[in-house]
Write a protein that holds these residues in place. Structure first.
Motif, PDB file in Angstrom:
ATOM      1  N   GLU A  50     -16.231  -3.932   4.467  1.00 53.98           N
ATOM      2  CA  GLU A  50     -16.641  -5.332   4.639  1.00 53.98           C
ATOM      3  C   GLU A  50     -16.442  -5.762   6.101  1.00 53.98           C
ATOM      4  N   ARG A  51     -15.273  -5.391   6.633  1.00 48.07           N
ATOM      5  CA  ARG A  51     -14.945  -5.767   8.008  1.00 48.07           C
ATOM      6  C   ARG A  51     -15.908  -5.102   8.985  1.00 48.07           C
ATOM      7  N   ASP A  70      -7.543   0.115   2.807  1.00 43.42           N
ATOM      8  CA  ASP A  70      -8.366  -0.340   1.695  1.00 43.42           C
ATOM      9  C   ASP A  70      -9.829  -0.215   2.136  1.00 43.42           C
ATOM     10  N   ARG A 112       0.837  -1.206   0.000  1.00 43.41           N
ATOM     11  CA  ARG A 112       0.000   0.000   0.000  1.00 43.41           C
ATOM     12  C   ARG A 112       0.870   1.254   0.000  1.00 43.41           C
ATOM     13  N   GLU A 152     -12.761  -0.641   0.727  1.00 40.29           N
ATOM     14  CA  GLU A 152     -13.727  -1.704   0.468  1.00 40.29           C
ATOM     15  C   GLU A 152     -13.600  -2.825   1.483  1.00 40.29           C
ATOM     16  N   LYS A 153     -12.365  -3.202   1.717  1.00 42.81           N
ATOM     17  CA  LYS A 153     -12.116  -4.266   2.689  1.00 42.81           C
ATOM     18  C   LYS A 153     -12.525  -3.814   4.076  1.00 42.81           C
ATOM     19  N   GLU A 154     -12.240  -2.532   4.361  1.00 39.13           N
ATOM     20  CA  GLU A 154     -12.547  -1.983   5.660  1.00 39.13           C
ATOM     21  C   GLU A 154     -14.069  -1.978   5.872  1.00 39.13           C
TER      22      GLU A 154
END
Ligand SMILES: [Zn+2]
Ligand SMILES: [Zn+2]
Length: 883
Positions: free
Chosen positions: A821-822, A815, A750, A817-819
């Motif tokens: 989702e989490r 990130d 990153r 999107e990932k964040e």
């Protein structure tokens, strides 16, 4: 094609081969060369019976570092090795061997015994020199000496005769340390003192013609058989009326005088002491002052002799028991007190040593000690560390005459002959044909040999051919430095100093560098009985000699003991490995065609100037450290420079240039990599000789061999102070950014924008210039430099460095999107928990019936989960806004 190093660093592949190569090409040899300045070290000769231990490994590594460094500096560097015949220890080994064959020394006779001893020495002796070779030491083996070889034996006789003729050697009766088992006098150095539980026996000595008595206390009651007086302090009022009177020695009934002597300590015990001149060094002196004569009560095997009356024939300890019994029976024993005392044991056989009067040969010390002391006070002799100078002076100020005769056969036999007819003493190298006084031919040689230290005292000049005035002696003497363990300093150093001054008119060395002991991990002395010794050869076998050497010289300061950790050897092997791999990288990226090209300083980039400037300064510092014997500091600086600055920073900084398409920049980077590597190998060579020589041999266009290459010197043209400052500033910023990212566990993949905020013009210019480093080494997409924080949003990681602040936008680092989702998952989980808790709390049955503390716990959970839920929702809102 440049041939690279093998993939893995394996010291076994080359250490032995390289040592053989150096030795065969005679790089260790030093010869008189008027064009060069000499630099000389005499290796303290290990015992011929010895085996390599960590102490030797440490001392020899230090000597090797100094000699290799000086050799590279262009001195004619002589390091002269050899072994000591170690009279008592070799003789003991030979006696032991004969015993196994059912033979004794006496049966064999002197001549046959000496043959057996030479055979033994040839077969088993000198093992240690082969072991030392494994350590990589570069001493001049062609000049190896043995204290019993012909030349050194000649020097020993010469010195004996000269001192005798000057009246500085005499034969006399003195108290010496006697080993009743080895049946020889032994030196103080050969006595081990151990604490032991003993007793004080308090004994009444009746006063003659009176009912009165005087009380004395002793730790060795058997010696009372030899008492010749009682002494009290002249000012001790308790005894004034007794001085001049006589006491009756119990059991023996001898009348002994009561004398006054200032040696007596009034405050100790009863203030009265028994005087046994033949069995105690202090009593000997008192006896001499008061003319008491002698009464020796023991045989050579420590049994009581004819002077002991009814105790004759008893062993000293049996006699002690019987005497105490008899004293008790006859009412002379007042009391027995426990007493901790230090008892001397024979180093060789562990038997308790008996101080005893004996007819021996002595060196008169006072006239010899004086100039040795003056040499130190005048600054002709320096101790490193300085504090040892005090001990040296103290020792010389309190020196006693030196007992030099030993009742042994292995060693230098005294060049002393006696006439059987008139008892004339004759001292000469050859046996005289007839007595110089009465012309009798009935002449015999003294049976004794000299203390081993008599020959090692001459080591600094006897090894160079003295008493001949050889070219070598003229050129290499006095030597520059003596490196030895602090444990033997006084016996040996002192004797070398006064012998050098007496025979050569000059101190034998300028500096005395004292090393500490190598202890185990827990700080204990390494010893056979504890079984905690680490064999240097095992360490070399597993990790290589270079790693062992580096471990021994770093992490401790001169004269202080060190602890030996295997983890450190491993770490130093890893250091060697790091250098190996760095070299592989350099060679892999090296274009053959650029090697012969000269480096154009105009084309250097900032990091090139930085590393060259650092190299230049490190060279200067290390050279300075070595000249001050700060070997550990020098080693540590090199380690840090190589590992951090060269491998971890410089190589990383130039990688983009090596892979990029700017040909000139690429060339310069290759060139600088190689130049710095060469200097690194030179500076590291004295410390880690094997790996450096091996790597060196793989570098292209190296005609010379590293061991005889020239030591780098500071060169003002490589002094780029400003570049150093700039790169160091950039490095600090990069470290700050890396740490912040590491704390947040951000993956290297990153990248982020890096925003610097500073008003400082100088810093601005450094940072602007440094953009490529931040991109390369701090995961930057790009950098921005602002004068204030106004335009910077709230969501940043912030790092503060000198004169600037650094901001890393979170949105770059995380990130979303990932964040998201989490966070959604977290939200679901919390919803479930809340539903469960709220269900319980709305159930009246539960709320009313369950114990209050359990209901309260559920209420608390509800508060906690709803708080967490608020935060998750807020975060989800933020992430959605920034996506
Ligand atoms: Zn002994
Ligand atoms: Zn004679």
């Amino acid at each position: 094609m440049i041939e690279n190093l093998p993939k893995t660093y394996n010291p076994k592949d080359f250490e032995e081969r390289i040592y053989k190569f150096w030795n065969e090409e005679r790089y260790f040899e030093a010869n008189v060369n008027k064009e060069k300045e000499p630099f000389t070290i005499m290796m303290p000769p290990p015992n011929v019976t010895g085996n390599l231990h960590m102490g030797h490994a440490l001392n020899n590594t230090i000597q090797d570092i100094l000699i290799r460094w000086k050799r590279m500096e262009g001195y004619e560097a002589l390091w002269l090795p050899g072994t000591d015949h170690a009279s008592i220890s070799t003789e003991a080994k030979v006696v032991e061997k004969l015993k196994k064959e059912g033979k004794s020394k006496e049966e064999l006779g002197r001549e046959k015994f000496l043959e057996a001893a030479w055979d033994w020495t040839r077969e088993y002796g000198g093992n240690i020199n082969n072991q030392l070779r494994k350590l990589g030491i570069s001493c001049d083996w062609s000049k190896e000496r043995f204290t019993l070889d012909e030349g050194l034996s000649n020097a020993v006789e010469e010195v004996f005769i000269r001192l005798y003729e000057k009246g500085l050697i005499y034969r006399g009766d003195r108290i010496i340390n006697w080993c009743p088992n080895c049946k020889t006098a032994i030196s103080d150095a050969e006595v081990d003192h151990e604490d032991s539980h003993g007793h004080f026996w308090h004994i009444k000595y009746p006063i003659k013609n009176s009912d009165d008595f005087i009380i004395i206390a002793t730790t060795r009651p058997e010696t009372m058989l030899g008492d010749l007086a009682i002494a009290v302090h002249p000012e001790d009022e308790r005894y004034t009326n007794l001085i001049g009177k006589y006491a009756i020695l119990p059991l023996v009934n001898r009348e002994i005088p009561i004398v006054a002597d200032e040696y007596v300590d009034m405050k100790f015990g009863t203030g009265a002491v028994k005087i046994t001149p033949s069995h105690d060094p202090n009593d000997f002196e008192v006896g001499y002052r008061h003319n008491l004569g002698q009464c020796k009560i023991m045989n050579d095997d420590a049994t009581i002799n004819e002077n002991g009356g009814k105790y004759e024939g008893l062993d000293r300890y049996e006699a002690r028991e019987r005497i105490v019994e008899d004293l008790d029976k006859e009412g002379y024993l007042l009391k027995i007190e426990d007493h901790e005392n230090s008892v001397g044991h024979c180093e060789r056989c562990k038997t308790v040593v008996e101080p005893i009067i004996s007819k021996q040969w002595f060196v008169k010390m006072e006239p010899l000690a004086k100039p040795a002391l003056e040499a130190y006070r005048n600054g002709e002799l320096d101790f490193i560390p300085e504090r040892f100078g005090k001990i040296y002076s103290h020792w010389l100020e309190n020196i006693r005459d030196w007992c030099i005769s030993r009742q042994l056969w292995w060693g230098h036999r005294l060049p002393v002959y006696y006439c059987r007819d008139c008892n004339e003493i004759m001292v000469s190298k050859e046996a005289p044909e007839k007595c110089s006084k009465c012309n009798s031919t009935n002449i015999y040689q003294d049976e004794d040999t000299l203390d081993t230290w008599f020959s090692s005292a001459l080591w600094p000049f006897s090894t160079l051919g003295w008493p001949e005035n050889t070219e070598e002696l003229e050129y290499f003497y006095p030597t520059n430095v003596l490196v030895t363990g602090y444990d033997i300093i006084f016996f040996w150093i002192v004797r070398m100093v006064f012998s050098g001054i007496e025979q050569m008119g000059e101190v034998p060395f300028k500096d005395v560098f004292l090393t500490g002991l190598v202890r185990d991990e827990q700080g204990r002395k390494m010893s056979k009985s504890l079984g905690n010794g680490i064999d240097p050869l095992d360490v070399i076998d597993e990790y290589g000699a270079d790693a062992l050497r580096f471990t021994l010289i770093t992490g401790n300061s001169p004269g202080n003991d060190m602890r030996f950790y295997m983890e450190r050897v491993e770490a130093n092997r890893n250091f060697a490995n790091k250098l190996w791999n760095a070299t592989r990288f350099v060679l892999m990226n090296l274009d053959e065609n650029i090697i012969s090209e000269k480096l154009n300083l105009e084309n250097l980039e900032e990091e090139d100037r930085w590393i060259l400037s650092r190299m230049n300064n490190v060279t200067k510092e290390i050279t300075e450290n070595l000249s001050k014997y700060e070997i550990g500091i020098a080693g540590q600086k090199l380690y840090d420079f190589i590992w951090d600055e060269y491998c971890d920073w410089y190589i990383e900084m130039v990688k983009p240039r090596l892979y990029g398409d700017n040909e000139e920049s690429n060339k310069v980077a290759q060139k600088v990599l190689l130049i710095v590597l060469k200097d690194i190998l030179k500076l590291l060579h004295p410390f880690m000789p094997f790996i450096t020589e091996e790597i060196w041999s793989h570098l292209p266009e190296n005609n010379e061999v590293l061991i005889v290459s020239s030591w780098p010197v500071y060169d003002e043209k490589y002094n780029f102070k400003e570049s150093e400052e700039r790169i160091i500033y950039i490095m600090k910023a990069i470290k700050g950014i890396r740490n912040a990212r590491a704390e947040m566990n951000i993956a290297p993949s990153r990248k982020s924008k890096i925003i610097f905020v500073t008003k400082d013009e100088k810093v601005k210019s450094i940072l602007e210039y440094g953009e490529r480093y931040f991109i390369n080494l701090a995961y930057a997409q790009d950098i921005e430099i602002e004068e204030d924080k106004e335009k910077i949003g709230d969501d940043n990681i912030q790092v503060v460095i000198d004169r600037a602040e650094i901001f890393l936008p979170l949105k770059d680092l995380i990130d979303f999107e990932k964040e998201l989702e989490r966070l959604e998952k977290e939200k679901d989980k919390l919803e479930g928990e809340l539903k469960r808790v709220r269900g319980k709390l709305s159930n009246k049955g539960f709320v009313n019936k369950a114990p209050e503390n359990i209901v309260e716990a559920e209420r608390q959970k509800e508060v906690k989960y709803s708080d967490m839920m608020d935060k998750v929702l807020e975060r989800i809102k933020y992430v959605k806004e920034n996506m």
